[in-house]
Scaffold this motif. Structure first.
Motif, PDB file in Angstrom:
ATOM      1  N   ARG A 115       0.808  -1.221   0.000  1.00 18.07           N
ATOM      2  CA  ARG A 115       0.000   0.000   0.000  1.00 18.07           C
ATOM      3  C   ARG A 115       0.844   1.275   0.000  1.00 18.07           C
ATOM      4  O   ARG A 115       0.303   2.363  -0.180  1.00 18.07           O
ATOM      5  CB  ARG A 115      -0.940  -0.008   1.206  1.00 18.07           C
ATOM      6  CG  ARG A 115      -1.846  -1.245   1.254  1.00 18.07           C
ATOM      7  CD  ARG A 115      -2.869  -1.170   2.349  1.00 18.07           C
ATOM      8  NE  ARG A 115      -3.842  -0.116   2.091  1.00 18.07           N
ATOM      9  CZ  ARG A 115      -4.821   0.202   2.955  1.00 18.07           C
ATOM     10  NH1 ARG A 115      -4.911  -0.441   4.105  1.00 18.07           N
ATOM     11  NH2 ARG A 115      -5.670   1.171   2.666  1.00 18.07           N
ATOM     12  N   LEU A 116       2.141   1.137   0.221  1.00 25.49           N
ATOM     13  CA  LEU A 116       3.006   2.314   0.255  1.00 25.49           C
ATOM     14  C   LEU A 116       4.067   2.309  -0.843  1.00 25.49           C
ATOM     15  O   LEU A 116       4.874   3.234  -0.927  1.00 25.49           O
ATOM     16  CB  LEU A 116       3.683   2.431   1.629  1.00 25.49           C
ATOM     17  CG  LEU A 116       2.782   2.964   2.754  1.00 25.49           C
ATOM     18  CD1 LEU A 116       3.395   2.717   4.125  1.00 25.49           C
ATOM     19  CD2 LEU A 116       2.511   4.449   2.562  1.00 25.49           C
ATOM     20  N   ARG A 144       7.563  13.908   8.945  1.00 23.49           N
ATOM     21  CA  ARG A 144       6.151  13.582   8.695  1.00 23.49           C
ATOM     22  C   ARG A 144       5.377  13.367   9.985  1.00 23.49           C
ATOM     23  O   ARG A 144       4.215  13.781  10.104  1.00 23.49           O
ATOM     24  CB  ARG A 144       6.078  12.308   7.834  1.00 23.49           C
ATOM     25  CG  ARG A 144       4.668  11.818   7.522  1.00 23.49           C
ATOM     26  CD  ARG A 144       4.024  12.619   6.444  1.00 23.49           C
ATOM     27  NE  ARG A 144       2.632  12.210   6.224  1.00 23.49           N
ATOM     28  CZ  ARG A 144       1.840  12.768   5.328  1.00 23.49           C
ATOM     29  NH1 ARG A 144       2.299  13.721   4.534  1.00 23.49           N
ATOM     30  NH2 ARG A 144       0.586  12.381   5.194  1.00 23.49           N
ATOM     31  N   LEU A 159       1.016   2.556   7.378  1.00 21.34           N
ATOM     32  CA  LEU A 159       0.161   3.407   6.562  1.00 21.34           C
ATOM     33  C   LEU A 159      -0.670   4.342   7.431  1.00 21.34           C
ATOM     34  O   LEU A 159      -0.807   5.538   7.131  1.00 21.34           O
ATOM     35  CB  LEU A 159      -0.748   2.555   5.681  1.00 21.34           C
ATOM     36  CG  LEU A 159      -1.760   3.329   4.826  1.00 21.34           C
ATOM     37  CD1 LEU A 159      -1.050   4.233   3.830  1.00 21.34           C
ATOM     38  CD2 LEU A 159      -2.697   2.357   4.103  1.00 21.34           C
ATOM     39  N   GLU A 160      -1.215   3.822   8.515  1.00 22.83           N
ATOM     40  CA  GLU A 160      -2.032   4.652   9.400  1.00 22.83           C
ATOM     41  C   GLU A 160      -1.196   5.736  10.062  1.00 22.83           C
ATOM     42  O   GLU A 160      -1.649   6.879  10.214  1.00 22.83           O
ATOM     43  CB  GLU A 160      -2.715   3.768  10.443  1.00 22.83           C
ATOM     44  CG  GLU A 160      -3.795   2.874   9.843  1.00 22.83           C
ATOM     45  CD  GLU A 160      -4.271   1.797  10.791  1.00 22.83           C
ATOM     46  OE1 GLU A 160      -5.361   1.251  10.566  1.00 22.83           O
ATOM     47  OE2 GLU A 160      -3.556   1.495  11.777  1.00 22.83           O
ATOM     48  N   HIS A 162       1.422   7.102   8.727  1.00 21.53           N
ATOM     49  CA  HIS A 162       1.688   8.082   7.670  1.00 21.53           C
ATOM     50  C   HIS A 162       0.505   9.013   7.475  1.00 21.53           C
ATOM     51  O   HIS A 162       0.670  10.237   7.321  1.00 21.53           O
ATOM     52  CB  HIS A 162       2.008   7.360   6.359  1.00 21.53           C
ATOM     53  CG  HIS A 162       2.393   8.281   5.247  1.00 21.53           C
ATOM     54  ND1 HIS A 162       1.465   8.827   4.377  1.00 21.53           N
ATOM     55  CD2 HIS A 162       3.594   8.774   4.871  1.00 21.53           C
ATOM     56  CE1 HIS A 162       2.090   9.600   3.508  1.00 21.53           C
ATOM     57  NE2 HIS A 162       3.376   9.592   3.784  1.00 21.53           N
ATOM     58  N   GLU A 163      -0.711   8.476   7.512  1.00 24.48           N
ATOM     59  CA  GLU A 163      -1.892   9.289   7.291  1.00 24.48           C
ATOM     60  C   GLU A 163      -2.252  10.122   8.528  1.00 24.48           C
ATOM     61  O   GLU A 163      -2.680  11.267   8.415  1.00 24.48           O
ATOM     62  CB  GLU A 163      -3.071   8.406   6.878  1.00 24.48           C
ATOM     63  CG  GLU A 163      -2.843   7.684   5.557  1.00 24.48           C
ATOM     64  CD  GLU A 163      -2.454   8.633   4.438  1.00 24.48           C
ATOM     65  OE1 GLU A 163      -3.215   9.585   4.195  1.00 24.48           O
ATOM     66  OE2 GLU A 163      -1.386   8.430   3.826  1.00 24.48           O
ATOM     67  N   ASP A 164      -2.066   9.534   9.726  1.00 19.09           N
ATOM     68  CA  ASP A 164      -2.377  10.253  10.969  1.00 19.09           C
ATOM     69  C   ASP A 164      -1.319  11.293  11.307  1.00 19.09           C
ATOM     70  O   ASP A 164      -1.597  12.259  12.030  1.00 19.09           O
ATOM     71  CB  ASP A 164      -2.501   9.280  12.138  1.00 19.09           C
ATOM     72  CG  ASP A 164      -3.682   8.332  12.005  1.00 19.09           C
ATOM     73  OD1 ASP A 164      -4.576   8.615  11.181  1.00 19.09           O
ATOM     74  OD2 ASP A 164      -3.702   7.313  12.719  1.00 19.09           O
ATOM     75  N   ARG A 165      -0.098  11.068  10.858  1.00 23.85           N
ATOM     76  CA  ARG A 165       1.042  11.959  11.068  1.00 23.85           C
ATOM     77  C   ARG A 165       1.422  12.075  12.541  1.00 23.85           C
ATOM     78  O   ARG A 165       1.982  13.083  12.974  1.00 23.85           O
ATOM     79  CB  ARG A 165       0.789  13.343  10.465  1.00 23.85           C
ATOM     80  CG  ARG A 165       0.462  13.317   8.985  1.00 23.85           C
ATOM     81  CD  ARG A 165       0.578  14.672   8.339  1.00 23.85           C
ATOM     82  NE  ARG A 165       1.967  15.143   8.345  1.00 23.85           N
ATOM     83  CZ  ARG A 165       2.386  16.230   7.700  1.00 23.85           C
ATOM     84  NH1 ARG A 165       1.517  16.966   7.014  1.00 23.85           N
ATOM     85  NH2 ARG A 165       3.654  16.602   7.753  1.00 23.85           N
TER      86      ARG A 165
END
Length: 304
Positions: A115-116, A144, A159-160, A162-165
């Motif tokens: 996914r990345l 990030r 992934l989470e 990365h998205e939540d930062r």
């Protein structure tokens, strides 16, 4: 120099429960131990030492019903040097990698390479393969994510994060590992102790730390996306594909965590005559720091 390290961990079980721990110093560092007390349990239980598929030393035991405590205190001799650097270390073509390291290219529980992958190649495809590319990944992850214990979530994936930062040291490591694997560089997760060497202004209570290693050239190299600097005094306790392989404690049944205190500090007395300098606050205690809150606010403001 000498580094003193250890822990006090308490749990409560509703019934006798099998448990494994991944808290022992990695085999290659045991010769550097100068004093060691434990692990000691209260109440006393039989412990069996075993080696897991990743070469980690583990203990397994059956925890009785009720309250249970596990304690450990040790001093290790360390050369005091910062993590080694090798800016000329090259990435190894996949077809030339040792077969035993190939699993560290694949997706794992917390590292979703599938996914990345597209993001990784877009961000780092033009960066020279090898040390420079890994450092670019560390820089990206460090900028990030925002660190705080309040952001800890046991089930958060790369992934989470990365998205939540946001995240804690394991999230930084998982995201960096995933991006390295996407770029065809074997990467593995490391859990251990790390003293504040050089001293930091981080006000948080001491905890176990996570970092990662990447296979470049003919060896594994240490990287740390959370701190993003070379550090001294690391003491590895376990390595795996990600945190799912090496939980600090793993019970095969319900348990409640009742105590969790960790210490890591430079020690002038290798004989362990004095009591350890444990943190004034357990990680189970609600914790707030105005200094750290201001740091987070300033960092977020600079990003916008």
């Amino acid at each position: 120099m000498f580094v003193r390290f250890g822990y006090e961990i308490g749990i409560r079980c509703p019934q006798p429960t099998p448990m494994m721990t991944y808290l022992s110093v990695v085999p290659e560092r045991r010769s550097c131990l100068r004093r060691e007390h434990g692990p000691v349990s209260s109440p006393i239980v039989k412990m069996e030492q075993i080696t897991d598929p990743h070469g980690n030393t583990c203990f397994r035991m059956t925890v009785p019903e009720g309250d249970f405590k596990l304690c450990y205190d040790a001093v290790i001799e360390d050369d005091g040097r910062l993590d080694a650097t090798d800016p000329l270390a090259d990435a190894v073509p996949v077809e030339n990698l040792p077969a035993e390291w190939l699993p560290y290219l694949a997706a794992s529980r917390y590292c979703e390479t599938d996914r990345l992958g597209a993001l990784a190649w877009r961000l780092f495809g033009d960066v020279p393969a090898g040390w420079e590319r890994v450092q670019a990944i560390c820089d990206y992850v460090h900028e990030r994510l925002v660190f705080s214990y309040g952001y800890a979530q046991a089930m958060r994936t790369a992934l989470e994060a990365h998205e939540d930062r946001v995240g804690v040291s394991r999230d930084y490591a998982h995201l960096a590992i995933t991006l390295c694997r996407c770029m065809n560089m074997p990467a593995r997760y490391v859990n251990g102790y790390m003293a504040d060497i050089p001293a930091s202004e981080h006000p948080a209570p001491m905890d176990f730390n996570a970092w990662f290693e990447v296979y470049l050239g003919d060896r594994w190299h240490t990287f740390d996306a959370k701190n993003n600097q070379r550090r001294a005094g690391r003491i590895a306790v376990a390595r795996g594909r990600d945190a799912a392989d090496i939980p600090l404690i793993q019970t095969f049944g319900k348990h409640e965590l009742t105590a969790f205190t960790v210490w890591t500090c430079v020690e002038t007395d290798s004989a362990l005559k004095g009591s350890h300098r444990a943190s004034d606050v357990s990680l189970l205690t609600p914790w707030f720091s105005e200094t750290w809150a201001k740091h987070l606010q300033d960092r977020d403001r600079n990003r916008h």
